[in-house]
Design a protein around this motif. Structure first.
Motif, PDB file in Angstrom:
ATOM      1  N   LEU A  19       0.832  -1.216  -0.069  1.00 17.91           N
ATOM      2  CA  LEU A  19      -0.115   0.135   0.097  1.00 17.91           C
ATOM      3  C   LEU A  19       0.772   1.291   0.110  1.00 17.91           C
ATOM      4  CD1 LEU A  19      -2.837   1.280   0.255  1.00 17.91           C
ATOM      5  CD2 LEU A  19      -2.615   1.030   2.543  1.00 17.91           C
ATOM      6  N   LYS A  20       1.902   1.222   0.751  1.00 14.94           N
ATOM      7  CA  LYS A  20       3.007   2.401   0.784  1.00 14.94           C
ATOM      8  C   LYS A  20       3.463   2.702  -0.519  1.00 14.94           C
ATOM      9  CE  LYS A  20       6.041   1.906   3.925  1.00 14.94           C
ATOM     10  NZ  LYS A  20       7.259   1.474   4.497  1.00 14.94           N
ATOM     11  N   GLU A  21       3.687   1.511  -1.709  1.00 16.01           N
ATOM     12  CA  GLU A  21       4.262   1.627  -2.798  1.00 16.01           C
ATOM     13  C   GLU A  21       3.029   2.258  -3.567  1.00 16.01           C
ATOM     14  OE1 GLU A  21       6.108  -0.476  -6.717  1.00 16.01           O
ATOM     15  OE2 GLU A  21       5.632  -1.448  -5.046  1.00 16.01           O
ATOM     16  N   VAL A  22       1.892   1.985  -3.571  1.00 17.36           N
ATOM     17  CA  VAL A  22       0.753   2.564  -4.338  1.00 17.36           C
ATOM     18  C   VAL A  22       0.574   4.115  -4.057  1.00 17.36           C
ATOM     19  CG1 VAL A  22      -1.854   2.426  -4.588  1.00 17.36           C
ATOM     20  CG2 VAL A  22      -0.686   0.287  -4.378  1.00 17.36           C
ATOM     21  N   MET A  23       0.723   4.259  -2.767  1.00 19.74           N
ATOM     22  CA  MET A  23       0.401   5.880  -2.285  1.00 19.74           C
ATOM     23  C   MET A  23       1.696   6.567  -2.765  1.00 19.74           C
ATOM     24  SD  MET A  23      -2.128   6.250   0.116  1.00 19.74           S
ATOM     25  CE  MET A  23      -1.621   7.235   1.449  1.00 19.74           C
ATOM     26  N   ALA A  24       2.799   6.057  -2.946  1.00 19.40           N
ATOM     27  CA  ALA A  24       3.956   6.904  -3.181  1.00 19.40           C
ATOM     28  C   ALA A  24       3.909   7.256  -4.975  1.00 19.40           C
ATOM     29  CB  ALA A  24       5.248   6.270  -3.032  1.00 19.40           C
ATOM     30  N   LYS A  25       3.519   6.078  -5.456  1.00 19.66           N
ATOM     31  CA  LYS A  25       3.406   6.106  -7.008  1.00 19.66           C
ATOM     32  C   LYS A  25       2.140   6.944  -7.470  1.00 19.66           C
ATOM     33  CE  LYS A  25       6.713   2.484  -8.170  1.00 19.66           C
ATOM     34  NZ  LYS A  25       7.048   1.402  -8.584  1.00 19.66           N
ATOM     35  N   ALA A  26       1.265   7.052  -6.593  1.00 21.70           N
ATOM     36  CA  ALA A  26      -0.111   7.794  -7.081  1.00 21.70           C
ATOM     37  C   ALA A  26       0.201   9.312  -6.678  1.00 21.70           C
ATOM     38  CB  ALA A  26      -1.220   7.321  -6.349  1.00 21.70           C
ATOM     39  N   SER A  27       1.147   9.675  -6.045  1.00 23.73           N
ATOM     40  CA  SER A  27       1.388  11.048  -5.464  1.00 23.73           C
ATOM     41  C   SER A  27       2.015  11.906  -6.901  1.00 23.73           C
ATOM     42  CB  SER A  27       2.545  11.420  -4.600  1.00 23.73           C
ATOM     43  OG  SER A  27       2.363  12.560  -4.178  1.00 23.73           O
ATOM     44  N   PRO A  28       1.460  13.115  -7.047  1.00 19.95           N
ATOM     45  CA  PRO A  28       1.900  13.985  -8.171  1.00 19.95           C
ATOM     46  C   PRO A  28       3.080  14.290  -7.765  1.00 19.95           C
ATOM     47  CG  PRO A  28      -0.436  14.913  -7.187  1.00 19.95           C
ATOM     48  CD  PRO A  28       0.254  13.610  -6.348  1.00 19.95           C
ATOM     49  N   LEU A  29       3.821  14.407  -9.245  1.00 21.41           N
ATOM     50  CA  LEU A  29       5.502  14.360  -9.142  1.00 21.41           C
ATOM     51  C   LEU A  29       6.020  15.600  -8.449  1.00 21.41           C
ATOM     52  CD1 LEU A  29       8.105  13.194 -10.423  1.00 21.41           C
ATOM     53  CD2 LEU A  29       7.646  15.131 -12.390  1.00 21.41           C
ATOM     54  N   ARG A  30       6.892  15.222  -7.620  1.00 21.64           N
ATOM     55  CA  ARG A  30       7.875  16.355  -6.938  1.00 21.64           C
ATOM     56  C   ARG A  30       9.104  15.831  -6.591  1.00 21.64           C
ATOM     57  NH1 ARG A  30       3.180  17.182  -2.966  1.00 21.64           N
ATOM     58  NH2 ARG A  30       2.157  16.726  -4.860  1.00 21.64           N
ATOM     59  N   SER A  31      10.053  16.945  -6.508  1.00 22.26           N
ATOM     60  CA  SER A  31      11.446  16.470  -6.633  1.00 22.26           C
ATOM     61  C   SER A  31      11.951  15.376  -5.341  1.00 22.26           C
ATOM     62  CB  SER A  31      12.171  17.634  -6.749  1.00 22.26           C
ATOM     63  OG  SER A  31      11.913  18.553  -5.637  1.00 22.26           O
ATOM     64  N   GLY A  32      11.142  15.743  -4.106  1.00 22.71           N
ATOM     65  CA  GLY A  32      11.724  15.009  -3.022  1.00 22.71           C
ATOM     66  C   GLY A  32      11.341  13.630  -3.068  1.00 22.71           C
ATOM     67  N   ASP A  33      10.320  13.184  -3.692  1.00 26.28           N
ATOM     68  CA  ASP A  33      10.050  11.792  -3.870  1.00 26.28           C
ATOM     69  C   ASP A  33      10.873  11.222  -4.900  1.00 26.28           C
ATOM     70  OD1 ASP A  33       7.847  11.822  -2.272  1.00 26.28           O
ATOM     71  OD2 ASP A  33       6.394  12.049  -3.895  1.00 26.28           O
ATOM     72  N   GLN A  34      11.376  12.021  -6.090  1.00 28.12           N
ATOM     73  CA  GLN A  34      12.648  11.481  -6.852  1.00 28.12           C
ATOM     74  C   GLN A  34      13.670  11.142  -6.110  1.00 28.12           C
ATOM     75  OE1 GLN A  34      11.870  14.969  -9.564  1.00 28.12           O
ATOM     76  NE2 GLN A  34      11.558  13.461 -11.142  1.00 28.12           N
ATOM     77  N   LEU A  35      13.992  12.166  -5.385  1.00 29.73           N
ATOM     78  CA  LEU A  35      15.311  12.060  -4.371  1.00 29.73           C
ATOM     79  C   LEU A  35      15.006  10.898  -3.548  1.00 29.73           C
ATOM     80  CD1 LEU A  35      17.809  13.449  -3.468  1.00 29.73           C
ATOM     81  CD2 LEU A  35      16.628  14.373  -1.691  1.00 29.73           C
ATOM     82  N   ALA A  36      13.940  10.560  -3.060  1.00 31.58           N
ATOM     83  CA  ALA A  36      13.992   9.356  -2.166  1.00 31.58           C
ATOM     84  C   ALA A  36      13.785   7.987  -3.102  1.00 31.58           C
ATOM     85  CB  ALA A  36      12.732   9.534  -1.242  1.00 31.58           C
ATOM     86  N   GLY A  37      13.550   8.343  -4.403  1.00 33.48           N
ATOM     87  CA  GLY A  37      13.271   7.049  -5.151  1.00 33.48           C
ATOM     88  C   GLY A  37      12.206   6.219  -4.887  1.00 33.48           C
ATOM     89  N   VAL A  38      11.068   6.932  -4.458  1.00 36.66           N
ATOM     90  CA  VAL A  38       9.834   6.363  -4.413  1.00 36.66           C
ATOM     91  C   VAL A  38       8.879   6.472  -5.458  1.00 36.66           C
ATOM     92  CG1 VAL A  38      10.250   6.115  -1.882  1.00 36.66           C
ATOM     93  CG2 VAL A  38       8.814   7.983  -2.963  1.00 36.66           C
ATOM     94  N   CYS A  39       9.056   7.560  -6.271  1.00 32.96           N
ATOM     95  CA  CYS A  39       7.916   8.117  -7.135  1.00 32.96           C
ATOM     96  C   CYS A  39       7.844   7.151  -8.541  1.00 32.96           C
ATOM     97  CB  CYS A  39       8.385   9.521  -7.807  1.00 32.96           C
ATOM     98  SG  CYS A  39       9.759   9.515  -8.740  1.00 32.96           S
TER      99      CYS A  39
END
Length: 467
Positions: A19-39
């Motif tokens: 569920l954590k992965e679904v939430m992360a990949k459903a999130s609108p793009l932002r640089s912090g999630d790119q930095l964390a490698g979860v987007c």
């Protein structure tokens, strides 16, 4: 590892392992999630994750913790404080159905207030990820969250401001001048709040006494706060300092809060100490919290969650202490987390929506750092959108440039713009004071007086003579 969630799109099957992965990949793009490698790795994968999320029952979030219960006190707080009765009205809904229910004209602040304690942060974060900006604005406007100390914040048709008279050397004359400037522009009803340049108990008490002297002398229906660490504020209270509000930056995981040097027990001690002072006149909401997307990642406490979900979990901790004020300092950390104006605007609307949905008196520091790909026009846009959404309060800083913290935010004039263009007013008690002090006119049009209030001419004259 077996994929828990799948979605078939044509001949391609998308797989998500938690569920954590679904939430992360459903999130609108932002640089912090790119930095964390979860987007999401593509726009298509993001939309697929949003479709998977939309079809999930809300009950899933009660059964699958994104951070294990036994490892995190914020998770324990979320689960242990969940109101099953409040949840019962929406328990049968999926995330997509929940969005539709929120947007229905028949769903008013009455229904939203009734279910608020049954909504977990993860549910709020999930539904925000499948909403357009206009959806976030519409629902946030419908939410009504009222808090009070020496005035009443969050009433419909009102926009309050934090008067932020920061000074790079904590010069008392410079701070006093900024306070005066802000008051003359009708700012300061949310709080007069100073970030001290020298962060220790002795300096905090000096600043508290300065603000208290001003508030008491002019009988201003507002409250003060020195934004020092909560343990310093506890010591200030023990030394008899005039503490109105207790401030602390907080995060959405136990590990993040360890980075801030706090936990629930420390915050509880401060909360009880502030309540014992009984300094409020119309209410007893004594806490002021600041948050911001990216803080969990910068503290290495994000547990591979996306930054927006981490942020919303913060609101569960804030809600526990019935605060007067909560604000997301949305663009303060920098472009590593929110890269440009578009990302900052989206994050500000998300945070405001989720906070109000969970029952918080939500404000926003509409801001950016000088190395972000954003400018003041982006901030004007976010200010206007949050004004339409009836944000509880914004910041007011001379010239919109915080010369102590070195970032760009909103000015005293910006608050006047938002009030004028949207027909908003300050807190009612503060509005009355502005008219009594002849800072604002009594004509009914809420305009500032053309001449300096006679109540402030004498002290200004004394300052001029001293020069």
């Amino acid at each position: 590892m077996t994929a828990q969630y799948r979605y078939q799109l044509g001949t391609k099957t998308y797989q998500f392992y938690s569920l954590k992965e679904v939430m992360a990949k459903a999130s609108p793009l932002r640089s912090g999630d790119q930095l964390a490698g979860v987007c999401a790795q593509s726009a298509e994968e993001r939309v697929v994750a949003q479709m998977v999320l939309a079809n999930l029952p809300l009950k899933v979030f009660l059964n699958e913790a994104l951070v294990p219960y036994e490892h995190d006190e914020i998770t324990r707080l979320i689960i242990d404080s969940h109101d099953a009765n409040a949840f019962s009205d929406i328990a049968h809904l999926t995330v997509g159905d929940f969005r539709n229910w929120l947007l229905q004209e028949s769903t008013t602040y009455v229904e939203l207030t009734r279910v608020s304690r049954g909504i977990t942060p993860e549910m709020a974060a999930a539904v925000s990820k499948i909403m357009r900006n206009q959806d976030l604005i519409l629902v946030a406007k419908k939410c009504q969250v009222i808090s009070a100390f020496r005035n009443t914040i969050g009433l419909a048709g009102r926009l309050s401001t934090r008067l932020q008279p920061n000074h790079p050397t904590d010069d008392m004359n410079g701070i006093a001048a900024s306070i005066f400037d802000g008051l003359m522009y009708g700012n300061g009803d949310a709080v007069i709040g100073i970030n001290p340049a020298t962060d220790n108990v002795t300096q905090a008490i000096k600043l508290m006494k300065l603000m208290d002297d001003v508030i008491q002398h002019y009988e201003i229906p507002t409250q003060s706060c020195v934004l020092t660490h909560v343990t310093n504020t506890i010591e200030c209270i023990e030394k008899g300092a005039p503490v109105d509000l207790v401030f602390q930056s907080i995060g959405g995981t136990e590990a993040t809060n360890q980075g801030f040097g706090v936990n629930i027990n420390v915050l509880s001690e401060a909360y009880e100490a502030a309540l014992s002072l009984k300094r409020g006149t119309v209410g007893d909401n004594v806490m002021y919290f600041e948050t911001g997307q990216g803080s969990a990642l910068s503290a290495n406490g994000h547990h591979d969650m996306d930054q927006q979900t981490c942020e919303v979990r913060t609101y569960a901790l804030a809600r526990h202490f019935k605060p007067l004020l909560v604000n997301t300092v949305v663009g303060f950390i920098g472009p590593e987390y929110l890269f440009n104006g578009k990302q900052i605007i989206r994050a500000g609307l998300e945070d405001h929506f989720c906070g109000k949905l969970l029952g918080l008196p939500m404000g926003c520091d509409i801001c950016y750092t000088n190395h972000a790909y954003a400018d003041q026009n982006d901030m004007d846009n976010l200010l206007t959108l949050l004004g339409v959404a009836e944000c509880s309060f914004i910041m007011g800083i001379p010239g919109s440039d915080d010369i102590m913290l070195n970032y760009q935010t909103t000015s005293f004039h910006d608050a006047l713009y938002a009030r004028q263009v949207l027909g908003l007013k300050p807190a009612p008690e503060f509005e009355t004071w502005l008219k009594e002090m002849q800072i604002a006119s009594n004509s009914g049009n809420e305009l500032l007086s053309d001449t300096l209030s006679p109540h402030f001419q004498t002290p200004l004259g004394l300052i001029q003579e001293a020069k």
